[in-house]
Design a protein around this motif. Structure first.
Motif, PDB file in Angstrom:
ATOM      1  N   TYR A  90      48.145   9.286 101.375  1.00  0.00           N
ATOM      2  CA  TYR A  90      47.228  10.381 101.639  1.00  0.00           C
ATOM      3  C   TYR A  90      46.362  10.712 100.432  1.00  0.00           C
ATOM      4  N   ILE A  91      46.945  10.636  99.223  1.00  0.00           N
ATOM      5  CA  ILE A  91      46.223  11.029  98.014  1.00  0.00           C
ATOM      6  C   ILE A  91      45.534   9.835  97.359  1.00  0.00           C
ATOM      7  N   ARG A 171      52.165   7.012  90.593  1.00  0.00           N
ATOM      8  CA  ARG A 171      50.771   6.718  90.938  1.00  0.00           C
ATOM      9  C   ARG A 171      49.999   8.004  91.240  1.00  0.00           C
ATOM     10  N   ILE A 172      50.652   8.937  91.909  1.00  0.00           N
ATOM     11  CA  ILE A 172      49.998  10.207  92.215  1.00  0.00           C
ATOM     12  C   ILE A 172      49.738  10.988  90.932  1.00  0.00           C
ATOM     13  N   TRP A 173      50.725  11.016  90.023  1.00  0.00           N
ATOM     14  CA  TRP A 173      50.534  11.720  88.756  1.00  0.00           C
ATOM     15  C   TRP A 173      49.390  11.097  87.957  1.00  0.00           C
ATOM     16  N   ILE A 174      49.337   9.784  87.920  1.00  0.00           N
ATOM     17  CA  ILE A 174      48.264   9.106  87.183  1.00  0.00           C
ATOM     18  C   ILE A 174      46.902   9.470  87.772  1.00  0.00           C
ATOM     19  N   LEU A 175      46.789   9.454  89.102  1.00  0.00           N
ATOM     20  CA  LEU A 175      45.532   9.825  89.740  1.00  0.00           C
ATOM     21  C   LEU A 175      45.171  11.268  89.437  1.00  0.00           C
ATOM     22  N   PHE A 176      46.152  12.151  89.470  1.00  0.00           N
ATOM     23  CA  PHE A 176      45.888  13.557  89.178  1.00  0.00           C
ATOM     24  C   PHE A 176      45.375  13.735  87.749  1.00  0.00           C
ATOM     25  N   LEU A 177      45.984  13.055  86.796  1.00  0.00           N
ATOM     26  CA  LEU A 177      45.526  13.168  85.405  1.00  0.00           C
ATOM     27  C   LEU A 177      44.126  12.585  85.239  1.00  0.00           C
ATOM     28  N   GLN A 178      43.846  11.490  85.924  1.00  0.00           N
ATOM     29  CA  GLN A 178      42.510  10.906  85.853  1.00  0.00           C
ATOM     30  C   GLN A 178      41.455  11.840  86.435  1.00  0.00           C
ATOM     31  N   ARG A 182      38.211  13.423  84.381  1.00  0.00           N
ATOM     32  CA  ARG A 182      36.871  12.987  84.747  1.00  0.00           C
ATOM     33  C   ARG A 182      36.047  14.069  85.418  1.00  0.00           C
ATOM     34  N   VAL A 183      36.691  15.050  86.015  1.00  0.00           N
ATOM     35  CA  VAL A 183      35.952  16.040  86.775  1.00  0.00           C
ATOM     36  C   VAL A 183      35.150  16.935  85.839  1.00  0.00           C
ATOM     37  N   LYS A 184      33.959  17.305  86.275  1.00  0.00           N
ATOM     38  CA  LYS A 184      33.093  18.208  85.531  1.00  0.00           C
ATOM     39  C   LYS A 184      33.288  19.629  86.045  1.00  0.00           C
ATOM     40  N   PRO A 185      32.981  20.609  85.206  1.00  0.00           N
ATOM     41  CA  PRO A 185      33.162  21.999  85.652  1.00  0.00           C
ATOM     42  C   PRO A 185      32.364  22.360  86.892  1.00  0.00           C
ATOM     43  N   ASP A 186      31.158  21.776  87.041  1.00  0.00           N
ATOM     44  CA  ASP A 186      30.313  22.126  88.169  1.00  0.00           C
ATOM     45  C   ASP A 186      30.475  21.187  89.356  1.00  0.00           C
ATOM     46  N   ASP A 195      46.632  19.664  98.323  1.00  0.00           N
ATOM     47  CA  ASP A 195      47.299  18.364  98.217  1.00  0.00           C
ATOM     48  C   ASP A 195      48.282  18.355  97.057  1.00  0.00           C
ATOM     49  N   PHE A 196      47.853  18.919  95.930  1.00  0.00           N
ATOM     50  CA  PHE A 196      48.720  18.918  94.754  1.00  0.00           C
ATOM     51  C   PHE A 196      49.946  19.799  94.960  1.00  0.00           C
TER      52      PHE A 196
END
Length: 312
Positions: A90-91, A171-178, A182-186, A195-196
């Protein structure tokens, strides 16, 4: 029509609906069924055995009790592994999730889990490993009867599912950290908070399961390596503590859901309020009916009065 379908509010509703839909929840329901199996039949017999200071219910009840305990144990770990794979798909593979976990496919996966559970527990009936253990007042899997089967049980019931679950959650933890890096504030993150939170809940379920069941499985491996020499060396208190610690895990999942999942807390409160309200309403309604019966004039008296008036 398209704008309505892909609007933010509609997307949020769809995400909420997906989290409560059949593909995700059917594994949780299946896990709950596995946990309830021990409460329906084996645990009452264990209490009777404790009160009677021994097993006096016959071999048939002993075999049934041990068989249901085995179903609960294998069913729990296989369902936890199924939940981990479901969350992973799912994630981490969201584009293929709806295709992999349609309603029909999800039902097939749950049926496969219970088929594997039966395949894993049926050999107990042939090897005679379901026996009454006076140390724990219950009929359960005897680790010293068959070393080969004990090793197979530990590997396929504990080690292999743990490896699968650990891989999925890593794998889910790695994706969450990535995503967090990478995400920008806006910009909107790809991994939703809901999901988390669901992932954290099931991760805690897995961790507590591993902690509760690890001692008993390690004792099983030690006994299987050398039954003659290892059985006398294992303290009775250690085996009893590990056994009850393992089976105590069956009642912890509902507590974890209630603590970590807001939807479960709301449902618990709604059910409790509904039960209390319905009980109060029933009592009030009964009292009102009784009062109305007392206050209501007798039809016979009313008819007599009418007759007297008419006669005058």
């Amino acid at each position: 029509m398209k704008e309505e379908q892909y609007s933010p509010s509609k997307a949020g509703f769809n995400l909420y609906f997906i989290n409560l839909s059949l593909p995700g929840n059917i594994f949780v329901v299946s896990l709950a069924v596995a946990d309830l199996l021990v409460a329906v039949y084996p645990y009452p017999l264990v209490l009777m055995s404790i009160f009677n200071n021994g097993w006096n219910l016959g071999s048939l009840h002993c075999q049934i009790s041990g068989f249901l305990m085995g179903l609960s144990v294998f069913g729990s770990i296989f369902n936890i592994a199924g939940i981990a794979i479901n969350r992973y798909c799912y994630i981490c593979h969201s584009l293929k999730y709806e295709q992999l976990y349609s309603n029909k496919n999800s039902l097939c996966y749950v049926l496969l889990i219970w088929m594997l559970t039966l395949v894993a527990i049926v050999p107990n009936l042939q090897t005679g490993t379901l026996q009454y253990d006076p140390r724990i007042y219950s009929c359960t899997f005897a680790q010293s009867i068959s070393s080969a089967y004990t090793i197979v049980v530990v590997v396929f019931h504990f080690i292999l599912p743990m490896v699968i679950v650990i891989f999925c959650y890593l794998r889910i933890w790695i994706l969450f950290l990535q995503v967090r890096r990478r995400v920008k504030p806006d910009s909107e993150p790809k991994l939703k908070p809901q999901d988390f939170r669901n992932f954290i809940t099931m991760f805690v379920v897995f961790v507590i399961f591993a902690i509760c069941w690890a001692p008993l499985n390690f004792i099983g491996l030690a006994v299987a390596s050398d039954p003659v020499n290892m059985v006398p060396r294992i303290p009775e208190w250690l085996f009893v503590a590990s056994y009850y610690m393992a089976y105590f895990n069956s009642c912890l999942n509902a507590i974890i859901y209630g603590i970590l999942n807001q939807n479960f807390r709301k449902e618990y409160r709604r059910i409790i309020v509904s039960l209390c309200t319905s009980k109060m309403f029933f009592v009030d309604s009964s009292n009102n009916v009784a009062d109305r019966v007392k206050c209501k004039p007798s039809p016979l008296v009313t008819n007599n009065n009418l007759i007297k008036v008419d006669s005058v």
